[in-house]
Design an enzyme around this catalytic site. Structure first.
Site, short mmCIF file in Angstrom:
data_model
loop_
_atom_site.label_atom_id
_atom_site.label_comp_id
_atom_site.label_asym_id
_atom_site.label_seq_id
_atom_site.Cartn_x
_atom_site.Cartn_y
_atom_site.Cartn_z
N CYS A 20 50.94 -29.53 76.78
CA CYS A 20 50.11 -30.46 77.57
C CYS A 20 49.79 -31.72 76.78
O CYS A 20 49.92 -32.83 77.29
CB CYS A 20 48.80 -29.77 77.97
SG CYS A 20 48.98 -28.29 78.96
N ASP A 21 49.34 -31.54 75.56
CA ASP A 21 48.75 -32.65 74.81
C ASP A 21 49.65 -33.26 73.75
O ASP A 21 49.32 -34.29 73.18
CB ASP A 21 47.44 -32.18 74.15
CG ASP A 21 46.45 -31.62 75.18
OD1 ASP A 21 46.51 -32.08 76.33
OD2 ASP A 21 45.66 -30.74 74.83
N CYS A 32 47.00 -26.55 73.51
CA CYS A 32 48.20 -26.52 74.34
C CYS A 32 49.15 -27.63 73.90
O CYS A 32 48.99 -28.79 74.30
CB CYS A 32 47.84 -26.70 75.82
SG CYS A 32 49.29 -26.71 76.91
#
Length: 530
Positions: free
Chosen positions: A342-343, A339
């Site tokens: 997200c990361d 992701c």
């Protein structure tokens, strides 16, 4: 700090506070502390039910929220804006006595938990999965005096992130020990703490009456199927590990007809609310294990429970495909990620790779290029598969390198984090190594149908459920929809349409099938006295 529109929205929400609360900040002379203090002041000024309290946080800057006179159990280390602004609003409302809409049984489980539970959740403000975890733990801390929770913005507390080697969010710690990674629901968290919950729930599920239609999967296809089935007035159930499916991992959605822009979590919330409005029996936190027929269709769950139904709609969706190379599993969440939204922030200023040259891969590369120092895109084929507009954008960015005919062969690390990636040039056969800190895998989807391989259902060699134009499978009474099927295009709007088709086909099947004998007897018994 807050623009006029946001302030007006917040003012409307704060009218729902019924008991006084206190907002406290722990600050120093840094710019971020001043921003947080300004945010707290604006919130306090909006409501007569909010006053400023006293709070010395373990981290600075941080904000704590509590009922007036109580020691704070909910706090935010960092500035809860971006995706976490909703978490802040909910924390204010819940501290002020506004009731949660969560399942009352789960709320009772939270209140009954014994012991001391001190949670810390590391997040990034761009992570769309993090708010679910933050909000669940904040609610738990509000309900149970033995629970505390602190949201921690990893970007502001980089030393802690480095010390704990956090490379993916949300990352949850309980009493100083790692508790969980990735998206978790309130039900998931409570189930891990209340060890007897799964057994109790399985027993309760075994007592459920048979359904007319039972849907497996909580993504767009499953939600649409549930709504269309319930509208026919038949007993409808939906079972899923998590509601929302893959959509929860989608940030920007710009092709959902009539909605110019939305985000996955927002769309999921709307779908769930719509499903609940029709009285669908929504069962989450359960994984399907087997489908068989014993008179009626029987859906066995991994928890040990079994649900019965006259018809079944399969919409289990799909998940990210893995590389399947040495080092991938070992370094998952330690440099291997799936992701980018997200990361990505954890790789600021570093070199990363994106594996995959389709739309998802090139979109990921473009997004990451604004954060990291350099992105290397590796595509197995000799050309990219992404739309031309995305290819042009990626090629125009100076810190994106695109390599085609590249077969990834190994993810290399030092035992703690990823350090490089190996690939083979398929044209020349030469092997190459790229030094980097992160690998984002974007190579398509795998249908969640492993549990169906021993059933009578016809599956393709890729594991997709074979369906016809009506959503019918090879098993009478069993229908399917969405990304786990042979539908040629994996899109939200197509999954929704397919879910509706499957539900209408299931209803047509039911009205053309024999009515169960028990139902006939019940009708006769009711009719005789008249």
């Amino acid at each position: 700090m807050l623009d006029a529109t946001l302030k007006q929205q917040l003012d409307t929400y704060l009218q729902k506070i019924v008991t006084p609360i206190e907002v406290s900040v722990s600050t120093d002379d840094t710019a971020k502390s001043k921003e947080l203090d300004a945010l707290a002041t604006e919130i306090i000024d909006l409501s007569g039910n909010i006053s400023r309290g006293q709070f010395t946080g373990q981290r600075t800057p941080s904000m704590a929220i509590a009922a007036a006179g109580e020691t704070p159990r909910v706090s935010f280390a960092g500035i809860p804006m971006g995706h976490e602004f909703t978490s802040l609003v909910l924390a204010l409302l819940q501290a002020g006595g506004h009731p949660s809409k969560a399942d009352p049984e789960v709320l009772d489980q939270v209140r009954a938990l014994t012991g001391e539970f001190h949670f810390e959740t590391y997040i990034s403000l761009s992570c769309q999965n993090c708010p679910d975890v933050v909000q669940a733990l904040n609610l738990m801390a509000t309900l149970n005096p033995n629970i505390t929770h602190e949201m921690i913005d990893g970007a502001l507390f980089q030393d802690e992130v480095d010390q704990r080697q956090i490379m993916a969010v949300p990352s949850v710690y309980l009493n100083g020990e790692h508790f969980g990674q990735g998206r978790m629901t309130l039900t998931d968290i409570v189930a891990k703490l209340d060890t007897g919950a799964a057994e109790r729930q399985a027993e309760a599920l075994n007592e459920r009456d048979p359904y007319d239609v039972l849907i497996v999967g909580g993504g767009p296809a499953g939600a649409a199927a549930a709504i269309y089935a319930a509208r026919k007035g038949i007993r409808t159930g939906l079972v899923a590990e998590k509601f929302g499916g893959q959509v929860m991992d989608t940030v920007g959605i710009e092709n959902f007809i009539s909605v110019p822009y939305t985000e996955g979590p927002k769309l999921t919330a709307g779908l769930e609310q719509h499903v609940k409005e029709y009285g669908v029996d929504l069962i989450t936190g359960q994984r399907a294990a087997e489908l068989k027929r014993d008179g009626q269709l029987q859906l066995a769950l991994e928890s040990g429970a079994t649900l019965s139904s006259r018809s079944v709609i399969l919409a289990p969706g799909a998940r990210w495909r893995e590389l399947g190379v040495p080092g991938e599993a070992e370094y998952r969440n330690k440099g291997v990620a799936y992701c980018p939204h997200c990361d990505g922030p954890f790789y600021k200023g570093k070199h990363v790779a994106v594996i995959g040259g389709g739309n998802s891969g090139i979109e990921a590369a473009i997004d990451l290029a604004g954060i990291v120092s350099h992105v290397t895109v590796l595509e197995f084929a000799d050309t990219l598969r992404a739309d031309d507009v995305l290819q042009r954008k990626a090629r125009s960015m100076s810190n994106i390198t695109i390599i085609t005919n590249a077969q990834t062969t190994e993810v290399v690390g030092n035992g703690k984090t990823v350090t490089s990636l190996k690939y083979t040039d398929r044209a020349s056969g030469n092997s190459h190594s790229v030094e980097l800190a992160g690998v984002f895998v974007q190579i398509g989807l795998v249908p969640n149908t492993e549990w169906l391989k021993d059933s009578d259902l016809a599956l393709t060699r890729f594991g997709e459920i074979e369906i016809d134009a009506r959503g019918e499978t090879s098993v009478p009474g069993v229908f399917a929809a969405g990304d786990a099927t042979t539908v040629p295009y994996k899109q939200i709007v197509i999954s929704m349409g397919a879910g509706a088709t499957a539900a209408l086909s299931a209803f047509d099947h039911l009205i053309r099938s024999d009515v169960p004998a028990a139902t006939v007897e019940e009708k006769v018994e009711v009719a005789e006295p008249a």
